[in-house]
Structures are given as structure tokens and as C-alpha cells.
Design a protein around this motif. Structure first.
Motif, short mmCIF file in Angstrom:
data_model
loop_
_atom_site.label_atom_id
_atom_site.label_comp_id
_atom_site.label_asym_id
_atom_site.label_seq_id
_atom_site.Cartn_x
_atom_site.Cartn_y
_atom_site.Cartn_z
N ASN A 35 0.50 -1.32 0.04
CA ASN A 35 0.07 -0.18 0.22
C ASN A 35 0.82 1.09 -0.11
O ASN A 35 0.50 2.20 0.56
N GLN A 36 2.06 1.41 -0.59
CA GLN A 36 2.89 2.26 -0.82
C GLN A 36 3.26 2.85 -2.16
O GLN A 36 3.39 1.79 -2.95
N LEU A 37 3.19 3.93 -2.53
CA LEU A 37 3.26 4.27 -3.92
C LEU A 37 4.75 4.36 -4.40
O LEU A 37 5.21 5.38 -4.75
N LYS A 38 5.35 3.38 -4.03
CA LYS A 38 6.89 3.41 -3.98
C LYS A 38 7.33 2.92 -5.52
O LYS A 38 6.98 1.71 -5.82
N VAL A 39 8.25 3.57 -6.18
CA VAL A 39 8.35 3.14 -7.59
C VAL A 39 10.00 2.57 -7.42
O VAL A 39 11.05 3.43 -7.07
N THR A 40 10.12 1.46 -7.52
CA THR A 40 11.61 0.99 -7.68
C THR A 40 12.19 0.77 -9.06
O THR A 40 13.43 0.40 -8.96
N ASN A 41 11.07 0.44 -10.11
CA ASN A 41 11.63 0.13 -11.37
C ASN A 41 10.64 0.67 -12.43
O ASN A 41 9.52 1.13 -12.06
N LEU A 42 10.72 0.28 -13.74
CA LEU A 42 9.74 0.96 -14.78
C LEU A 42 8.48 0.09 -14.57
O LEU A 42 7.38 0.71 -15.13
N ASP A 43 8.49 -1.04 -14.19
CA ASP A 43 7.34 -1.67 -13.94
C ASP A 43 6.30 -1.05 -13.07
O ASP A 43 5.11 -0.92 -13.24
N ASP A 44 6.84 -0.82 -11.94
CA ASP A 44 6.17 0.21 -10.69
C ASP A 44 5.45 1.22 -11.46
O ASP A 44 4.34 1.93 -11.29
N LEU A 45 6.38 2.10 -12.27
CA LEU A 45 5.90 3.36 -12.66
C LEU A 45 4.89 3.05 -13.75
O LEU A 45 3.89 3.90 -13.70
N SER A 46 5.19 2.08 -14.75
CA SER A 46 3.99 1.83 -15.99
C SER A 46 2.68 1.64 -15.00
O SER A 46 1.61 2.07 -15.49
N LEU A 47 2.56 0.84 -13.90
CA LEU A 47 1.52 0.23 -13.07
C LEU A 47 0.82 1.63 -12.53
O LEU A 47 -0.39 1.71 -12.77
N PHE A 48 1.71 2.48 -12.03
CA PHE A 48 1.06 3.50 -11.27
C PHE A 48 0.33 4.52 -12.28
O PHE A 48 -0.71 4.95 -12.03
N LEU A 49 0.98 4.60 -13.18
CA LEU A 49 0.74 5.82 -14.16
C LEU A 49 -0.66 5.38 -14.94
O LEU A 49 -1.49 6.08 -14.97
N SER A 50 -0.79 3.96 -15.35
CA SER A 50 -1.66 3.41 -16.10
C SER A 50 -2.87 3.27 -15.27
O SER A 50 -4.10 3.25 -15.67
N ALA A 51 -2.55 2.70 -13.77
CA ALA A 51 -3.86 2.39 -13.06
C ALA A 51 -4.63 3.88 -12.37
O ALA A 51 -5.58 3.70 -11.97
N SER A 52 -3.97 4.95 -12.81
CA SER A 52 -4.53 5.86 -11.89
C SER A 52 -5.49 6.95 -13.04
O SER A 52 -5.45 7.42 -13.90
N ASN A 53 -6.69 6.99 -12.33
CA ASN A 53 -7.47 8.21 -13.05
C ASN A 53 -7.27 9.49 -12.92
O ASN A 53 -7.59 10.14 -13.99
N ILE A 54 -6.81 9.64 -11.88
CA ILE A 54 -6.17 11.10 -11.55
C ILE A 54 -5.16 11.31 -12.43
O ILE A 54 -5.50 12.58 -13.30
N ILE A 55 -4.34 10.57 -12.90
CA ILE A 55 -3.43 10.93 -13.79
C ILE A 55 -3.90 11.01 -15.23
O ILE A 55 -3.79 11.95 -16.06
N SER A 56 -4.76 9.97 -15.60
CA SER A 56 -5.51 10.15 -16.93
C SER A 56 -6.45 11.25 -17.24
O SER A 56 -6.17 11.91 -18.21
N GLU A 57 -6.98 11.75 -16.13
CA GLU A 57 -7.83 12.83 -16.20
C GLU A 57 -6.92 14.17 -16.45
O GLU A 57 -7.30 15.00 -17.46
N ASP A 58 -5.74 14.17 -15.73
CA ASP A 58 -5.07 15.44 -15.98
C ASP A 58 -4.32 15.62 -17.12
O ASP A 58 -4.33 16.48 -17.95
#
Ligand SMILES: Nc1ncnc2c1ncn2[C@@H]1O[C@H](COP(=O)(O)OP(=O)(O)OP(=O)(O)O)[C@@H](O)[C@H]1O
Ligand SMILES: [Mg+2]
Length: 264
Positions: free
Chosen positions: A90-113
Motif C-alpha cells: 500500500n505504498q506508492l513507491k517506484v523501484t523500477n519501470l514496471d512500478d512506474l507503468s503500473l501506477f501511471l496506467s492504473a490512476s484515473n487522476i493521472i489520466s484525467e489530468d
């Protein structure tokens, strides 16, 4: 969403340069059109390494390494807080590109912006991951270029030390605002978020608009908006509002109701 002038002024690519010495270190990388398209079209499974130009992938990997593979990600304005549930622990910690891909694509907040029409280039903002104590995060409310309100962002939670440390918190943030922000940030009304870890000086996390949709935590929009047409001397001290007793679980509305309007 924000008006286009505000989109620019509250975008980290605009304010970071001016506040670099007092803000959390940030690496900004412009998002390539192909990634932007995928995020705008709300695709759930975006693989940055597969779809993005090599230079972008390398730049992001280098940034993650520079930040010791312990990274917090945002876009120009927001963090993908709604993607937290997909994260490890339950932490938004990015340790590699896969984490980054996951957080950006799973977030509606990001896609709305990213779906707002804007002439502003879109960025990812990578910051060192910090274990931030919830009691050390504050939102500061500026009206007519005067710091009027300070609220814990962890609200309504009781922290016993706020009673003793309140005056020091007020003085620290007032001085910090006057010395570093007041004459530099180009708006009359806005919020800024800081973390304080004494004895260090406060560190800016973000700037945000001040309007009826702003989360003001301990304050209500009604009391803050009433300050807009009031002229006050610049020396007026801000109000630091915190829960002063452990009254058990309180809803946000109950907590606000507890306080009379302190600005009169
Ligand atoms: N560098 C960091 N490392 C770890 N956690 C962080 C970091 N920066 C922020 N956070 C946590 O994430 C929360 C949200 O961050 P931030 O305020 O930057 O996001 P935001 O999208 O701008 O939020 P808001 O919409 O409320 O302004 C913070 O309250 C803090 O607890
Ligand atoms: Mg913010």
C-alpha cells in the motif's frame, strides 16, 4: 479542472525552478506522445519499456537509479494516489519501470489530468521516496498574498505535541513563507504544502489552487472565502488549527463544526 493560466502556474515544471532550493528534489522528464496517448485513452496495461522511445526509457531508468530506486512519482500536478491499492504494501513507491507503468496506467487522476487540453508539456516528476510522518505534513493557505491558515494534512487526527509546538510551527512557517515564497509565487490566493522535520527548515512538497474544491482539511471554504475581500496588515499571524483533544473518531464535518470562525 484548472483554467489554463492556473494549469501552468501550478504545474511543477513551472514552479520548481524558482523554489528548487527549498523544495523536495525533483527530476522532471517530458512524456513522449505515444505514452501520453496511451494514458489519455485510459489503457490499463501500459508497458513503458515496450512502447516508449529508447532515450525516454534510458532517462527514466537513470533517474530511478539516481534516486536510489526509491522514488515517488507525480505528473505536473498530482500523484497517482488512487493507484495505491495496486501497489506493494500500500505504498506508492517506484523501484523500477514496471512500478512506474503500473501506477501511471492504473490512476484515473493521472489520466484525467493528461486529458486536459493544454499547451503545457506533460511531465513525470520523480522525487526521492521519503517516509513522511503524517504529523509533519501541513497545508498552508495564502489569501491576498498573506499566510492566513495552517492545517495538518492528517486531519482530523489528534497529535498531543501540536499544543506545545504550535507557536514554533506558526513562527517557522510564517518566516519560511516570507523569506522564500511570498514575493516569488505569482498568485494572490493559493495553497502550499510543506513537511517540517526540525531542526531542518521546511521543505515544499507542492503548490495548489485555492478555490471551493480545494481540500482545506481543518478549515472550511466558507471561512476562508470570507477573507478574500478583507484587507489585513501583513503582520497578521496565521491561524494554526489542530485538534486540541483526543475526542475519539471524528468526522471531518464534526471537526470543522467544533471551531467557531476564528478569523473575525
Ligand atoms: N517524496 C515522497 N515520498 C513519499 N511519500 C510522499 C512523497 N511526497 C508526497 N508523499 C505522500 O503522498 C501524499 C500526496 O502527495 P502530494 O501532496 O504531493 O500529492 P497531490 O496529488 O498533489 O495531493 P493533493 O491533490 O492533495 O494536493 C502526501 O501527503 C505524502 O503523504
Ligand atoms: Mg497537490
Amino acid at each position: 479542472m484548472l483554467e489554463s493560466q492556473d494549469l501552468k502556474l501550478f504545474s511543477i515544471h513551472f514552479w520548481y525552478e524558482k523554489f528548487q532550493s527549498v523544495a523536495l528534489k525533483t527530476i522532471l522528464i517530458e512524456i513522449p506522445p505515444i505514452l501520453l496517448q496511451k494514458l489519455q485513452s485510459d489503457e490499463s496495461d501500459v508497458n513503458i519499456e515496450e512502447i516508449c522511445p529508447h532515450e525516454f526509457v534510458t532517462e527514466v531508468k537513470n533517474a530511478i537509479n539516481t534516486l536510489d530506486k526509491n522514488v515517488f512519482v507525480k505528473n505536473n500536478w498530482h500523484a497517482p494516489m488512487d493507484a495505491k491499492m495496486f501497489s506493494f504494501g500500500n505504498q506508492l513507491k517506484v523501484t523500477n519501470l514496471d512500478d512506474l507503468s503500473l501506477f501511471l496506467s492504473a490512476s484515473n487522476i493521472i489520466s484525467e489530468d493528461f486529458s486536459t487540453q493544454s499547451s503545457i508539456p506533460f511531465y513525470i516528476a520523480l522525487k526521492p521516496w521519503k517516509s513522511i510522518h503524517p504529523a509533519s505534513e501541513f497545508r498552508c493557505i495564502v489569501v491576498n498574498k498573506v499566510l492566513r491558515g495552517i492545517t495538518p494534512r492528517d486531519w482530523p487526527t489528534y497529535y498531543a505535541h501540536f499544543k506545545d509546538e504550535g507557536p514554533v510551527i506558526i513562527e517557522t512557517l510564517s518566516n519560511f513563507y516570507k523569506e522564500n515564497i511570498a514575493d516569488v509565487f505569482p498568485k494572490r490566493h493559493y495553497t502550499f504544502d510543506v513537511i517540517i522535520s526540525f531542526p531542518d527548515q521546511p521543505c515544499i512538497i507542492d503548490f495548489g489552487p485555492l478555490n471551493s474544491k480545494t481540500n482545506l482539511y481543518a478549515f472550511s471554504w466558507k471561512e476562508i472565502s470570507s477573507l478574500f475581500d478583507k484587507e489585513v496588515p501583513e503582520e497578521v499571524a496565521p491561524i494554526f488549527r489542530y485538534l486540541d483533544s483526543d475526542i475519539g473518531i471524528m468526522s471531518r464535518t464534526d471537526a470543522i463544526y467544533k471551531f467557531a470562525n476564528a478569523f473575525t
